[in-house]
Design a protein around this motif. Structure first.
Motif, PDB file in Angstrom:
ATOM      1  N   ALA A 122     -39.808 -23.089 -51.835  1.00  0.00           N
ATOM      2  CA  ALA A 122     -38.234 -22.632 -51.592  1.00  0.00           C
ATOM      3  C   ALA A 122     -37.580 -23.877 -50.639  1.00  0.00           C
ATOM      4  O   ALA A 122     -38.182 -24.332 -50.077  1.00  0.00           O
ATOM      5  CB  ALA A 122     -38.012 -21.423 -50.747  1.00  0.00           C
ATOM      6  N   ALA A 123     -36.388 -23.951 -51.425  1.00  0.00           N
ATOM      7  CA  ALA A 123     -35.479 -25.123 -50.686  1.00  0.00           C
ATOM      8  C   ALA A 123     -35.335 -24.783 -49.110  1.00  0.00           C
ATOM      9  O   ALA A 123     -35.125 -23.558 -48.916  1.00  0.00           O
ATOM     10  CB  ALA A 123     -34.110 -25.257 -51.404  1.00  0.00           C
ATOM     11  N   PRO A 124     -34.983 -25.669 -48.382  1.00  0.00           N
ATOM     12  CA  PRO A 124     -34.723 -25.202 -46.800  1.00  0.00           C
ATOM     13  C   PRO A 124     -33.476 -24.640 -46.581  1.00  0.00           C
ATOM     14  O   PRO A 124     -32.688 -24.881 -47.566  1.00  0.00           O
ATOM     15  CB  PRO A 124     -35.013 -26.549 -46.135  1.00  0.00           C
ATOM     16  CG  PRO A 124     -34.693 -27.657 -47.101  1.00  0.00           C
ATOM     17  CD  PRO A 124     -35.172 -27.270 -48.499  1.00  0.00           C
ATOM     18  N   LEU A 125     -33.318 -24.281 -45.285  1.00  0.00           N
ATOM     19  CA  LEU A 125     -32.135 -23.840 -44.755  1.00  0.00           C
ATOM     20  C   LEU A 125     -31.467 -24.842 -43.872  1.00  0.00           C
ATOM     21  O   LEU A 125     -32.160 -25.675 -43.042  1.00  0.00           O
ATOM     22  CB  LEU A 125     -32.316 -22.554 -43.969  1.00  0.00           C
ATOM     23  CG  LEU A 125     -32.746 -21.266 -44.655  1.00  0.00           C
ATOM     24  CD1 LEU A 125     -33.302 -20.391 -43.259  1.00  0.00           C
ATOM     25  CD2 LEU A 125     -31.765 -20.704 -45.459  1.00  0.00           C
ATOM     26  N   VAL A 137     -30.452 -20.059 -30.959  1.00  0.00           N
ATOM     27  CA  VAL A 137     -29.641 -20.136 -31.870  1.00  0.00           C
ATOM     28  C   VAL A 137     -30.274 -20.419 -33.373  1.00  0.00           C
ATOM     29  O   VAL A 137     -29.929 -19.654 -34.366  1.00  0.00           O
ATOM     30  CB  VAL A 137     -28.578 -21.257 -31.809  1.00  0.00           C
ATOM     31  CG1 VAL A 137     -29.083 -22.486 -32.077  1.00  0.00           C
ATOM     32  CG2 VAL A 137     -27.442 -21.074 -32.753  1.00  0.00           C
ATOM     33  N   VAL A 138     -31.415 -20.805 -33.468  1.00  0.00           N
ATOM     34  CA  VAL A 138     -32.471 -20.993 -34.656  1.00  0.00           C
ATOM     35  C   VAL A 138     -32.766 -19.925 -35.119  1.00  0.00           C
ATOM     36  O   VAL A 138     -32.774 -19.326 -36.358  1.00  0.00           O
ATOM     37  CB  VAL A 138     -33.367 -22.227 -34.329  1.00  0.00           C
ATOM     38  CG1 VAL A 138     -34.352 -22.116 -35.433  1.00  0.00           C
ATOM     39  CG2 VAL A 138     -32.754 -23.633 -34.516  1.00  0.00           C
ATOM     40  N   ALA A 139     -33.438 -19.202 -34.118  1.00  0.00           N
ATOM     41  CA  ALA A 139     -33.826 -17.648 -34.339  1.00  0.00           C
ATOM     42  C   ALA A 139     -32.813 -16.660 -34.923  1.00  0.00           C
ATOM     43  O   ALA A 139     -33.100 -16.101 -35.980  1.00  0.00           O
ATOM     44  CB  ALA A 139     -34.393 -16.931 -33.376  1.00  0.00           C
ATOM     45  N   GLY A 140     -31.663 -16.929 -34.322  1.00  0.00           N
ATOM     46  CA  GLY A 140     -30.633 -15.924 -34.749  1.00  0.00           C
ATOM     47  C   GLY A 140     -30.033 -16.317 -36.110  1.00  0.00           C
ATOM     48  O   GLY A 140     -29.933 -15.449 -36.917  1.00  0.00           O
ATOM     49  N   GLY A 157     -40.220 -20.790 -41.018  1.00  0.00           N
ATOM     50  CA  GLY A 157     -39.535 -21.169 -39.749  1.00  0.00           C
ATOM     51  C   GLY A 157     -39.940 -22.542 -39.301  1.00  0.00           C
ATOM     52  O   GLY A 157     -39.221 -22.810 -38.151  1.00  0.00           O
ATOM     53  N   ALA A 158     -40.603 -23.281 -39.830  1.00  0.00           N
ATOM     54  CA  ALA A 158     -40.750 -24.807 -39.621  1.00  0.00           C
ATOM     55  C   ALA A 158     -39.554 -25.575 -39.705  1.00  0.00           C
ATOM     56  O   ALA A 158     -38.891 -25.583 -40.499  1.00  0.00           O
ATOM     57  CB  ALA A 158     -41.790 -25.226 -40.466  1.00  0.00           C
TER      58      ALA A 158
END
Length: 296
Positions: free
Chosen positions: A2-5, A284-287, A24-25
């Motif tokens: 999948a493409a990243p976020l 913030v990354v987790a949220g 989550g990497a």
């Protein structure tokens, strides 16, 4: 694959972003001073493209932004959700700047007791920290900064909060007040900071005590060496005194920049509470990741 976020925390004067892949990497990260105030009207699409290039140029499947991009002066006014609010409420309340491609997280408002209050950006960090297990679902948190937030979480929701304009007051005093000439040194923990801190914690009357920075020099008393450290201690002490009055919780979770968090931790520990540091970037990354997964 999948493409990243693309996940971004877009502040008033700076921004930071992460490219996040499967599991989550974190594939890349970037930060600069291109905050909301530097983006001209109509320039947000180009600013996001610039950020994407800084992260390596990959086309994300979704760009998700927290913070001042959602302010009334930002890309789109994402509004405010009322408290209590959980991370799922943020996902349901997203404002789409580009449908299906770019979304902005709403802020939160609190009007139940006393004056109205709002936050924008901090909600993603505290709820992200809860989602990631960095902060328990029932907790008391401090997010120090230009506008410090004292946040009560209950059942995984932001239940209440209070804003203290400590950082902005210090910046205004440093730039425009009669004390400015005595506030140009670097602020660091030490005897002058601790003296101001103890005074602020004891009285909570920073506005009444600040003139001592000037009077000490004019009178020749010579008790204050670093005026900036003393004034910062006064303001942070009064801030912490007011914030801790909100909750009897022993643990206070400090979410934010490590250098500033350390000064607040010093004040919290001197008040007999336990300061628990939480990395703001990780929160913030987790949220944002949790919100993105909710949409999948």
């Amino acid at each position: 694959m999948a493409a990243p976020l693309l996940l971004a925390d877009w502040g008033t004067s700076s921004r930071r972003a992460w490219l996040v892949g499967e599991g989550g990497a974190v594939l890349a990260s970037a930060s600069d001073d291109r905050g909301m105030l530097s983006i001209a009207p109509g320039g947000w699409e180009a600013a996001l493209a610039e950020l994407r290039r800084a992260l390596g140029g990959a086309e994300p499947r979704l760009s998700l932004i927290a913070g001042m991009a959602g302010a009334d002066r930002g890309w789109r006014d994402a509004g405010y959700l009322p408290c209590p609010a959980a991370i799922g409420d943020l996902a349901r309340g997203l404002c789409w700047a580009e449908p299906g491609a770019v979304a902005i997280v709403p802020g939160l408002s609190f009007t139940r007791d006393g004056p109205a209050d709002v936050m924008r950006g901090e909600e993603t960090q505290v709820l992200g920290a809860i989602a990631a297990g960095l902060v328990p679902p029932d907790a008391f948190a401090c997010h120090p900064g230009t506008h410090t937030k004292w946040i009560t979480a209950r059942g995984g929701q932001v239940a209440a909060f209070r804003t203290v304009m400590t950082g902005e007051l210090f910046a205004l005093l440093k730039a425009h007040s009669i004390l400015a000439g005595r506030l140009q040194e670097a602020v660091a923990a030490g005897p002058d900071f601790d003296a101001g801190l103890e005074r602020g914690l004891a009285t909570g009357e920073a506005i009444a005590d600040l003139f001592a920075v000037r009077a000490d020099a004019l009178s020749g008393a010579g008790r204050i060496g670093n005026g900036a450290a003393y004034a910062s201690g006064l303001l942070i002490g009064a801030d912490v005194r007011a914030g801790l009055a909100m909750s009897a919780e022993r643990d206070v979770h400090i979410i934010g920049r490590p250098d500033l968090a350390a000064l607040y931790a010093r004040a919290i520990e001197k008040s007999g509470r336990r300061a628990v540091a939480v990395d703001g970037g990780e929160a913030v990354v987790a949220g944002l990741r949790h919100i993105a997964e909710t949409l999948a």
